[in-house]
Design an enzyme around this catalytic site. Structure first.
Site, mmCIF file in Angstrom:
data_model
loop_
_atom_site.group_PDB
_atom_site.id
_atom_site.type_symbol
_atom_site.label_atom_id
_atom_site.label_comp_id
_atom_site.label_asym_id
_atom_site.label_seq_id
_atom_site.Cartn_x
_atom_site.Cartn_y
_atom_site.Cartn_z
ATOM 1 N N LYS A 21 -2.251 -2.525 33.838
ATOM 2 C CA LYS A 21 -2.039 -2.252 32.412
ATOM 3 C C LYS A 21 -1.163 -1.010 32.235
ATOM 4 O O LYS A 21 -1.321 -0.030 32.969
ATOM 5 C CB LYS A 21 -3.402 -2.078 31.744
ATOM 6 C CG LYS A 21 -3.387 -1.907 30.239
ATOM 7 C CD LYS A 21 -4.824 -1.835 29.730
ATOM 8 C CE LYS A 21 -4.907 -1.505 28.259
ATOM 9 N NZ LYS A 21 -6.310 -1.415 27.800
ATOM 10 N N SER A 26 -7.378 -3.680 23.653
ATOM 11 C CA SER A 26 -6.008 -3.297 23.907
ATOM 12 C C SER A 26 -5.424 -3.936 25.176
ATOM 13 O O SER A 26 -4.213 -3.814 25.420
ATOM 14 C CB SER A 26 -5.903 -1.760 24.030
ATOM 15 O OG SER A 26 -6.632 -1.281 25.124
ATOM 16 N N SER A 59 -11.893 -2.758 24.797
ATOM 17 C CA SER A 59 -10.567 -3.241 25.182
ATOM 18 C C SER A 59 -10.518 -4.129 26.413
ATOM 19 O O SER A 59 -9.468 -4.674 26.729
ATOM 20 C CB SER A 59 -9.621 -2.050 25.381
ATOM 21 O OG SER A 59 -9.343 -1.439 24.154
#
Length: 471
Positions: free
Chosen positions: A83, A158, A182
């Site tokens: 990520k 997220s 997230s």
């Protein structure tokens, strides 16, 4: 913006070296010599290429992916992504923000080193909303990350880029992290398994470990429970968590009868929608049929919890604006998106409340522990309503409306971040309008990942998770 057929399902599953393997299965095939790590990386790159134009999930790619040094790791040779809020040597870390130009990372983040110890092959970095603040991966001036089950809808946030790639079959697993939901939110949106570990189970997140309350835990999103279990076992082999019971490799259900409490609505009064309620009540019925004792409970947290969490969230945005030049010398906080700016401005109006906010948030663990008395696990929705369409939570929405919508959506996940307890999102057999997945969440006591994984294994075996390639 691109035009999308609202009924489009996007996936990359095909008859190549990745097949329909999860990460554990692919690693086993590589160990047996049926597939090489190079073939797996090559075919994953091709799969990503086929879906990326529709999903917009990738932030950066590695020019020449190379297998990690840990050839005996649990995921040796398995292609994956990191990520884009976590440093990976040689790639820029942009945090999803247009407020600065990132430069290439000079070293791997501590979690990246832990992840690489499992043997994965990193292909690149996945997109996230600005600084991970939003529960959808959307932007003011760029294409959103789209849900592969239905491209008119959000992939969550997220860790939305990671979830979109895994759900679409481009890679078996991808890195995710969770500071308010997230990991679990995009897992629920995209029909995946997403486990937020106990605080301290994996190495501390570099962005949050110096804050007064560390909310963030790193992990993965996956299509199977066994991948989530294998990740935690591999992480533990790299570094045993001080102060937590050893976990080892959880390989299936335990056959133990558990006492499970459930709630349908948020303790702060947000009512879940019909499809979400149905997913929870159907899971209650399944758990009872499997021999568990399931009863309604109340989570008696402080009524100010939502306001306090929002204030802490605003403090994080304020701190980013204050220290942004550490990310890039050209950082300009005026270029932060509407959500980030609104959170920051909210905080500046009420910053004097900060000591009380921190004190009350830290006390949440006491109320949470009291609600857990006599229980092994707690079942709830992941989100108060099903996955919204693209645009509903966009940072272009005026802040007062946007924050109202977010708080009416993210009503369950933040408690486990504040308390530091483990929590897992698992898909259900049902579907929302348009065929979108609906997840449910199980939460446990500190260090209780084993029970969460065992019950998730049992649910997966009883009603196998829906497959996007069957749609």
């Amino acid at each position: 913006m691109k035009s999308f057929d609202e009924q489009t399902v996007v996936h990359a599953f095909s008859d190549d070296s990745l097949g329909e393997y999860d990460a554990v299965g692919l690693a086993a095939a590589i160990r047996r010599g049926e597939v090489s790590a190079a073939e797996a990386a090559r075919d994953a790159v091709e799969r990503v290429r086929r879906v990326e134009a529709r999903l917009s999930a990738v932030q950066a790619s590695v020019d020449s992916p190379a297998p990690a040094a840990a050839t005996d790791g649990a995921f040796a040779g398995v292609p994956t992504f990191v990520k884009d809020n976590t440093d990976y040597l040689g790639l820029p870390t942009g945090h999803g923000s247009a407020a600065f130009r990132p430069s290439a990372a000079r070293r791997n983040a501590p979690f990246t080193r832990q992840f690489l110890s499992s043997g994965v092959t990193v292909l690149g970095k996945t997109r996230l909303p600005e600084f991970g603040f939003s529960p959808t991966t959307e932007y003011e001036g760029a294409e959103p990350v789209r849900n592969p089950w239905h491209t008119g809808y959000s992939a969550g946030g997220s860790s939305g880029g990671s979830a979109a790639l895994v759900a679409a079959g481009a890679v078996p697993i991808a890195h995710a992290n969770d500071g308010g939901g997230s990991i679990r939110i995009p897992a629920a949106c995209c029909g995946l398994v997403g486990l937020k570990p106990t605080r301290g189970r994996v190495v501390a997140n570099a962005q949050s470990r110096q804050l007064p309350l560390d909310l963030v835990c790193d992990g993965i999103v996956s299509r199977s429970v066994r991948d989530a279990a294998a990740f935690l076992a591999a992480a533990e082999r790299y570094r045993r968590s001080p102060g937590l019971p050893p976990l080892g490799l959880v390989e299936g259900p335990a056959g133990q009868r558990l006492r499970i409490g459930f709630l349908l609505d948020s303790p702060n009064g947000v009512r879940s929608d019909p499809a979400t309620r149905a997913a929870v009540t159907e899971t209650v019925t399944t758990l009872e049929r499997l021999g568990h004792s399931v009863e309604p409970v109340e989570l008696a947290i402080d009524p100010s919890f939502t306001d306090d969490f929002l204030a802490y969230w605003g403090m994080l945005s304020f701190l980013v604006g204050l220290t942004g030049r550490t990310l890039g010398s050209d950082f300009d906080r005026r270029l932060m998106d509407g959500l980030s700016r609104g959170l920051r401005e909210d905080y500046l109006r009420n910053w004097r409340r900060t000591p009380g906010v921190l004190r009350r948030l830290k006390r949440t663990r006491e109320a949470y522990a009291a609600s857990f008395r006599g229980l092994d696990l707690m079942l709830s929705p992941v989100l108060a309503h099903t996955t919204p369409p693209i645009g509903h939570l966009s940072p272009t929405v005026p802040y007062p409306t946007l924050i109202e919508r977010i708080l009416a959506y993210v009503a369950f996940t933040p408690v486990d971040n504040v308390v530091g307890t483990p929590s897992i999102s698992v898909p259900t057999a049902g579907a929302a309008e348009g065929g979108l997945p609906v997840g449910v969440m199980l939460s446990g006591r500190p260090g209780g990942e084993r029970k969460l994984l065992e019950i998730a294994f049992q649910l997966e075996a009883d009603r196998p998770f829906r497959r996007i390639q069957d749609q």
